[in-house]
Scaffold this motif. Structure first.
Motif, PDB file in Angstrom:
ATOM      1  N   GLU A   1       0.843  -1.190   0.000  1.00 43.94           N
ATOM      2  CA  GLU A   1       0.000   0.000   0.000  1.00 43.94           C
ATOM      3  C   GLU A   1       0.880   1.242   0.000  1.00 43.94           C
ATOM      4  N   LYS A   2       0.525   2.205  -0.850  1.00 44.97           N
ATOM      5  CA  LYS A   2       1.240   3.481  -0.882  1.00 44.97           C
ATOM      6  C   LYS A   2       0.510   4.429   0.059  1.00 44.97           C
ATOM      7  N   LYS A   3       1.227   4.898   1.079  1.00 40.96           N
ATOM      8  CA  LYS A   3       0.594   5.708   2.116  1.00 40.96           C
ATOM      9  C   LYS A   3       1.409   6.987   2.342  1.00 40.96           C
ATOM     10  N   VAL A   4       0.705   8.118   2.461  1.00 41.73           N
ATOM     11  CA  VAL A   4       1.332   9.419   2.690  1.00 41.73           C
ATOM     12  C   VAL A   4       0.734  10.031   3.949  1.00 41.73           C
ATOM     13  N   LEU A   5       1.602  10.592   4.783  1.00 45.60           N
ATOM     14  CA  LEU A   5       1.150  11.319   5.967  1.00 45.60           C
ATOM     15  C   LEU A   5       1.044  12.793   5.611  1.00 45.60           C
ATOM     16  N   LEU A   6      -0.124  13.384   5.842  1.00 48.02           N
ATOM     17  CA  LEU A   6      -0.374  14.802   5.569  1.00 48.02           C
ATOM     18  C   LEU A   6      -0.386  15.558   6.888  1.00 48.02           C
ATOM     19  N   ILE A   7       0.412  16.612   6.964  1.00 41.90           N
ATOM     20  CA  ILE A   7       0.454  17.432   8.171  1.00 41.90           C
ATOM     21  C   ILE A   7      -0.053  18.817   7.808  1.00 41.90           C
ATOM     22  N   THR A   8      -1.304  19.079   8.138  1.00 45.34           N
ATOM     23  CA  THR A   8      -1.898  20.390   7.880  1.00 45.34           C
ATOM     24  C   THR A   8      -3.135  20.568   8.746  1.00 45.34           C
ATOM     25  N   ASP A   9      -3.403  21.810   9.100  1.00 48.58           N
ATOM     26  CA  ASP A   9      -4.635  22.124   9.822  1.00 48.58           C
ATOM     27  C   ASP A   9      -5.599  22.914   8.935  1.00 48.58           C
ATOM     28  N   ASP A  10      -5.294  22.968   7.650  1.00 49.85           N
ATOM     29  CA  ASP A  10      -6.110  23.682   6.667  1.00 49.85           C
ATOM     30  C   ASP A  10      -7.018  22.668   5.968  1.00 49.85           C
ATOM     31  N   SER A  11      -8.314  22.723   6.218  1.00 50.64           N
ATOM     32  CA  SER A  11      -9.242  21.713   5.698  1.00 50.64           C
ATOM     33  C   SER A  11      -9.311  21.704   4.166  1.00 50.64           C
ATOM     34  N   ALA A  12      -9.208  22.866   3.535  1.00 52.47           N
ATOM     35  CA  ALA A  12      -9.256  22.917   2.067  1.00 52.47           C
ATOM     36  C   ALA A  12      -8.017  22.261   1.466  1.00 52.47           C
ATOM     37  N   VAL A  13      -6.853  22.540   2.028  1.00 55.30           N
ATOM     38  CA  VAL A  13      -5.603  21.939   1.553  1.00 55.30           C
ATOM     39  C   VAL A  13      -5.655  20.428   1.766  1.00 55.30           C
ATOM     40  N   LEU A  14      -6.130  20.020   2.937  1.00 57.99           N
ATOM     41  CA  LEU A  14      -6.234  18.593   3.249  1.00 57.99           C
ATOM     42  C   LEU A  14      -7.158  17.893   2.256  1.00 57.99           C
ATOM     43  N   ARG A  15      -8.318  18.481   1.985  1.00 56.25           N
ATOM     44  CA  ARG A  15      -9.281  17.896   1.053  1.00 56.25           C
ATOM     45  C   ARG A  15      -8.665  17.726  -0.337  1.00 56.25           C
ATOM     46  N   ASP A  16      -8.015  18.779  -0.846  1.00 54.90           N
ATOM     47  CA  ASP A  16      -7.412  18.704  -2.180  1.00 54.90           C
ATOM     48  C   ASP A  16      -6.303  17.655  -2.241  1.00 54.90           C
ATOM     49  N   ALA A  17      -5.472  17.599  -1.216  1.00 57.65           N
ATOM     50  CA  ALA A  17      -4.371  16.633  -1.204  1.00 57.65           C
ATOM     51  C   ALA A  17      -4.899  15.203  -1.110  1.00 57.65           C
ATOM     52  N   VAL A  18      -5.882  14.970  -0.257  1.00 54.76           N
ATOM     53  CA  VAL A  18      -6.458  13.632  -0.110  1.00 54.76           C
ATOM     54  C   VAL A  18      -7.077  13.180  -1.434  1.00 54.76           C
ATOM     55  N   GLU A  19      -7.789  14.070  -2.111  1.00 52.22           N
ATOM     56  CA  GLU A  19      -8.408  13.724  -3.399  1.00 52.22           C
ATOM     57  C   GLU A  19      -7.345  13.411  -4.453  1.00 52.22           C
ATOM     58  N   ALA A  20      -6.336  14.266  -4.570  1.00 45.24           N
ATOM     59  CA  ALA A  20      -5.283  14.051  -5.571  1.00 45.24           C
ATOM     60  C   ALA A  20      -4.522  12.761  -5.297  1.00 45.24           C
ATOM     61  N   LEU A  21      -4.170  12.535  -4.048  1.00 42.60           N
ATOM     62  CA  LEU A  21      -3.437  11.322  -3.697  1.00 42.60           C
ATOM     63  C   LEU A  21      -4.300  10.081  -3.895  1.00 42.60           C
ATOM     64  N   GLY A  22      -5.571  10.163  -3.520  1.00 46.70           N
ATOM     65  CA  GLY A  22      -6.486   9.032  -3.700  1.00 46.70           C
ATOM     66  C   GLY A  22      -6.639   8.646  -5.161  1.00 46.70           C
ATOM     67  N   GLU A  23      -6.746   9.646  -6.039  1.00 43.31           N
ATOM     68  CA  GLU A  23      -6.866   9.387  -7.476  1.00 43.31           C
ATOM     69  C   GLU A  23      -5.624   8.694  -8.026  1.00 43.31           C
ATOM     70  N   ALA A  24      -4.474   8.899  -7.383  1.00 41.89           N
ATOM     71  CA  ALA A  24      -3.222   8.291  -7.829  1.00 41.89           C
ATOM     72  C   ALA A  24      -2.931   6.976  -7.102  1.00 41.89           C
ATOM     73  N   GLY A  25      -3.869   6.522  -6.281  1.00 41.89           N
ATOM     74  CA  GLY A  25      -3.706   5.234  -5.625  1.00 41.89           C
ATOM     75  C   GLY A  25      -3.044   5.264  -4.255  1.00 41.89           C
TER      76      GLY A  25
ATOM     77  N   SER B   1      -3.149   6.002  -0.147  1.00 36.53           N
ATOM     78  CA  SER B   1      -4.006   6.217   1.008  1.00 36.53           C
ATOM     79  C   SER B   1      -3.330   7.294   1.851  1.00 36.53           C
ATOM     80  N   THR B   2      -4.086   7.939   2.705  1.00 39.85           N
ATOM     81  CA  THR B   2      -3.531   9.039   3.500  1.00 39.85           C
ATOM     82  C   THR B   2      -3.918   8.898   4.960  1.00 39.85           C
ATOM     83  N   LEU B   3      -3.093   9.479   5.779  1.00 41.14           N
ATOM     84  CA  LEU B   3      -3.370   9.648   7.194  1.00 41.14           C
ATOM     85  C   LEU B   3      -3.023  11.094   7.465  1.00 41.14           C
ATOM     86  N   ASP B   4      -3.819  11.796   8.260  1.00 41.45           N
ATOM     87  CA  ASP B   4      -3.518  13.200   8.481  1.00 41.45           C
ATOM     88  C   ASP B   4      -3.319  13.497   9.955  1.00 41.45           C
TER      89      ASP B   4
END
Length: 160
Positions: A5-29, A31-34
Motif C-alpha cells: 500500500e502506498k501511504k502518505v502522511l499529511l500534516i496540515t490544519d487547513d481543511s481545504a488543503v487537506l481535502r485537495d491533497a487527499v483527493e489528488a493522492l487518492g486518485e493516484a492510488g 491512502s492518507t493519514l492526516d
C-alpha cells in the motif's frame, strides 16, 4: 503477492488543503493519514514510520510557536521523503529556513496539478541520496556532486 500500500502522511490544519491533497493522492492510488500538528505527526511516524511513502507537511505549521523546536528537528531528521506545502509569502524568513530540509515544495493553490509529480520526484531524490550514502563518499553524477557528510547537492565547478 499483494502490492504494498502506498501511504502518505499529511500534516496540515487547513481543511481545504487537506481535502485537495487527499483527493489528488487518492486518485493516484495513495491512502492518507492526516495530523493537524507536527507533534501528532511525529507520534504517528514514531509508531509506524516504515509504513509511509512520504510526508507532506504544511510549511506554515513549522514556523514560529506552532511547532516545538524538538518536533521540528525530529521531523527534519526523518529518513523518509518530506515535501512541503506552501502559500505565497510563506517561503520567506524563518519559514523558509524551517522548510529547507525537504525534498521539494508544492504550492497549496496548485497542489492538485503538481502534487503527484512532486511526490514521485521526491521519492527518486530520496532513493538516490540513500544509494549514494551507502557508498560512503561523495558522488558526481551528470555534473552534480553529492556529499553525504554535508547532506548537500550542488552543481560541480566547470559544468555548464
Amino acid at each position: 503477492m499483494a502490492a504494498r500500500e502506498k501511504k502518505v502522511l499529511l500534516i496540515t490544519d487547513d481543511s481545504a488543503v487537506l481535502r485537495d491533497a487527499v483527493e489528488a493522492l487518492g486518485e493516484a492510488g495513495y491512502s492518507t493519514l492526516d495530523a493537524p500538528t507536527v507533534g501528532q505527526a511525529v507520534e504517528l511516524l514514531s509508531a509506524g514510520r516504515e509504513g509511509f511513502e512520504a510526508v507532506l507537511a504544511d510549511c506554515a505549521l513549522l514556523a514560529g510557536a506552532r511547532c516545538s523546536p524538538a518536533d521540528r528537528e525530529l521531523l527534519k531528521a526523518l529518513e523518509i521523503p518530506l515535501l512541503f506545502l506552501y502559500s505565497e509569502g510563506e517561503l520567506e524568513g524563518s519559514a523558509a529556513a524551517e522548510c529547507s530540509a525537504g525534498y521539494g515544495f508544492v504550492p497549496k493553490d496548485r497542489a492538485r496539478g503538481v502534487l503527484i509529480p512532486a511526490l514521485r520526484t521526491a521519492a527518486r531524490l530520496f532513493e538516490a541520496r540513500d544509494r549514494v550514502s551507502r557508498l560512503g563518499g561523495a558522488a558526481r553524477i551528470a555534473g552534480w556532486e553529492y556529499e553525504p557528510s554535508a547532506d548537500r547537492i550542488e552543481l560541480s565547478a566547470g559544468t555548464t
